[in-house]
Design a protein around this motif. Structure first.
Motif, short mmCIF file in Angstrom:
data_model
loop_
_atom_site.label_atom_id
_atom_site.label_comp_id
_atom_site.label_asym_id
_atom_site.label_seq_id
_atom_site.Cartn_x
_atom_site.Cartn_y
_atom_site.Cartn_z
N VAL A 236 52.85 89.40 10.39
CA VAL A 236 53.55 88.13 10.57
C VAL A 236 54.73 88.30 11.51
CG1 VAL A 236 54.94 86.39 9.38
CG2 VAL A 236 52.84 87.25 8.32
N ARG A 237 55.45 89.42 11.38
CA ARG A 237 56.65 89.65 12.17
C ARG A 237 56.34 89.64 13.67
NH1 ARG A 237 59.56 94.14 14.16
NH2 ARG A 237 57.97 95.58 13.40
N HIS A 238 55.25 90.29 14.08
CA HIS A 238 54.94 90.37 15.50
C HIS A 238 54.49 89.03 16.08
CE1 HIS A 238 55.07 94.67 14.63
NE2 HIS A 238 55.21 94.85 15.92
N TRP A 239 53.67 88.29 15.32
CA TRP A 239 53.27 86.96 15.79
C TRP A 239 54.46 86.03 15.78
CZ3 TRP A 239 49.33 86.70 18.62
CH2 TRP A 239 48.16 87.42 18.36
N GLN A 240 55.33 86.21 14.81
CA GLN A 240 56.54 85.38 14.70
C GLN A 240 57.39 85.49 15.96
OE1 GLN A 240 58.92 85.58 10.90
NE2 GLN A 240 60.29 86.71 12.22
N LEU B 250 48.16 71.48 23.64
CA LEU B 250 46.82 71.48 23.05
C LEU B 250 46.11 72.80 23.32
CD1 LEU B 250 45.69 67.84 24.00
CD2 LEU B 250 46.43 68.68 21.75
N THR B 251 46.30 73.36 24.51
CA THR B 251 45.66 74.64 24.85
C THR B 251 46.17 75.75 23.95
OG1 THR B 251 45.42 73.98 27.17
CG2 THR B 251 45.30 76.33 26.68
N VAL B 252 47.50 75.82 23.73
CA VAL B 252 48.07 76.84 22.86
C VAL B 252 47.57 76.67 21.43
CG1 VAL B 252 50.22 77.68 21.82
CG2 VAL B 252 50.13 77.19 24.27
N LEU C 110 41.87 82.22 17.78
CA LEU C 110 42.22 83.63 17.56
C LEU C 110 42.33 83.94 16.08
CD1 LEU C 110 43.20 86.29 18.99
CD2 LEU C 110 45.51 85.45 18.61
N PHE C 111 43.09 83.12 15.35
CA PHE C 111 43.28 83.38 13.93
C PHE C 111 42.01 83.10 13.13
CE2 PHE C 111 47.74 82.55 15.29
CZ PHE C 111 48.22 83.82 15.02
N GLY C 112 41.22 82.13 13.60
CA GLY C 112 39.94 81.87 12.94
C GLY C 112 38.98 83.04 13.09
N TYR C 113 38.93 83.60 14.30
CA TYR C 113 38.09 84.78 14.54
C TYR C 113 38.52 85.94 13.66
CZ TYR C 113 36.33 88.95 16.89
OH TYR C 113 35.75 90.17 17.16
#
Length: 465
Positions: free
Chosen positions: A97-101, A194-196, A203-206
């Motif tokens: 979480v920290r890195h994505w944050q 919308l693209t982001v 990405l998170f779904g995969y």
């Protein structure tokens, strides 16, 4: 960093910005009253709406300065990372979480910049002006951070900040065009956001659909071995094989809370007195009183550590004793150590048990447990990384030789700033395990090496793709 800490940081800098904007407004009003009949003749005062936007923009810039330039102590080690998307690769491999944050906060930080500028002046309704000024701002921030030592100069930060400014600009212009020219024209401006959103969801779904997690041993930057002198003292097996994948006892926040309550009950503490300071990937619990305790529980594999703060009392000091006495003292915590675990003393009153990938049926125990025994007959420091894993399935392995070829391509983790390798000598290779981001214990090859004169172990994923 916890969400509460982020909100606290934003709140503190918001108060700073509010005070500064108020002071500027008072000064501006005084100057206007004094000079309106002399210096400001013929000057058209700003509308109330534009004044509000100007105040918001000024306060926002003060908040950005507070967060980016004055939020670190003087001991921070600044550096340069010009590798684009390296923070994305690191966040993917670690999947914390920290890195994505950090990535999303860097994008979010300049959204208000791009959103407010077009409202300040018609000139900034042209994309080139707003994006150009955003690029100048983020470049200035990164340069000042590097020069002052308050942060790193990171290419990804420039990209993320600029992306945030584009999203903010698109939102403001999208709503303007929506009002003026309809939905079709507005969608063009909404497309960056919308693209982001779509790419992030994909990405998170995969990741969620994958059975196994990602390995933190995969580097964000490849090591440079182009000029390195490389040698190997061992023959590499050119055929693969199979090995088990194991699962750690993964905890949720709820099960970690239950563990903490039960743990403190054994110590005679009231669970209602537990102070929960948990992070996204770690439960952190404190109990005040005599004695006071802190318990840290990692969700990904259930390992935990305990600190008894009575060790700071006068007269308390580590004391040497025998293994059975320490085992008996550990029993109050519900800790069971395998009888055949390797036991050793590592310092005054400090003891460690180690189990090296001990397989029994569909279980494997691996790791260490360290404890510090004090002169009042209790253990006051405990770090339990002794984990029992459950076998999930057998997987195919790449050969040692294939893994070695990846090593030669620089696909191994090194210290930051130490990617350029001079000498690499491989002495041995063996199969071991590494915990992935979903709590699975995956097989990896461990190459025992001498890297630029230093003995080290380099890890390469062993599973065949």
């Amino acid at each position: 960093m916890r969400l509460q800490e982020i909100l606290g940081l934003v709140r503190d800098n918001f108060y700073l910005a509010l005070f500064a904007v108020s002071a500027i407004a008072v000064l501006f009003a005084l100057l206007y009253l004094i000079g309106r009949k002399t210096f400001l003749k013929g000057w058209s005062p700003l509308s109330l709406g534009r004044l509000f936007v100007l105040a918001a923009f000024t306060g926002y810039l003060i908040m950005v300065a507070g967060v980016t330039l004055f939020n670190r102590g003087p001991g921070y080690q600044a550096g340069v990372d010009l590798s684009l998307f390296s923070t994305y690769r690191e966040a993917w491999h670690l999947f914390s979480v920290r890195h994505w944050q950090f990535i999303y906060l860097n994008i979010l930080m300049l959204v208000p910049f791009g959103a407010l500028l077009p409202l300040l002046h018609p000139r900034f309704r042209k994309a080139a002006w707003t994006i150009g000024l955003a690029a100048l701002l983020t470049l200035s921030i990164e340069t000042i951070q590097l020069i002052t030592g308050y942060g790193n100069f990171v290419a990804d930060d420039l990209f993320n900040n600029l992306l945030g400014a584009i999203i903010g600009y698109g939102l403001t212009m999208g709503f303007i065009r929506l009002k003026e020219k309809g939905v079709k024209r507005a969608l063009i401006f909404f497309s960056p956001l919308l693209t982001v959103v779509v790419l992030s969801a994909g990405l998170f779904g995969y990741y969620e659909m994958k059975e196994l997690g990602n390995l933190s041993i995969v580097p964000a930057h490849r090591a440079d071995l182009k000029q390195a002198a490389v040698s190997a003292d061992v023959d590499m097996n050119k055929t693969g094989g199979t090995a088990p994948v194991y699962s750690a006892p993964v905890l949720t926040k709820k099960t970690a809370d239950e563990f903490a309550r039960d743990f403190f009950k054994r110590l005679g503490k009231n669970p209602a007195e537990i102070e929960d300071l948990s992070y996204p990937e770690e439960g952190l619990y404190r109990v005040q009183g005599e004695p006071a305790y802190q318990l840290s529980v990692r969700f990904r594999d259930g390992n935990f550590s305990l600190t008894d703060f009575s060790q700071l009392d006068d007269g308390m000091e580590p004391m040497d004793t025998d293994e059975e006495t320490v085992r008996e003292s550990l029993s109050q915590f519900g800790v069971e150590i395998p009888r055949d675990a390797e036991f050793r003393q590592t310092g005054p009153g400090t003891y460690e048990w180690a189990v090296n990938q001990q397989e029994r049926g569909d279980r494997m125990t691996d790791g260490t447990l360290a404890a510090v025994y004090y002169n009042d007959g209790t253990v006051k420091e405990l770090d339990n990384r002794l984990i029992t894993y459950r076998k999930v399935k057998e997987v195919g392995l790449k050969s040692e030789h294939s893994a070695y070829q990846e090593l030669l391509k620089g696909k191994f983790l090194t210290l930051p700033g130490n990617q350029k390798i001079g000498t690499l000598q491989v002495h041995d290779v063996k199969l071991t395990y590494s915990l992935d981001s979903k709590g699975y214990y995956q097989p990896v090859y461990a190459f025992r090496c001498t890297l630029d004169g230093e003995d080290t172990t380099l890890l390469i994923p062993a599973m065949a793709q």
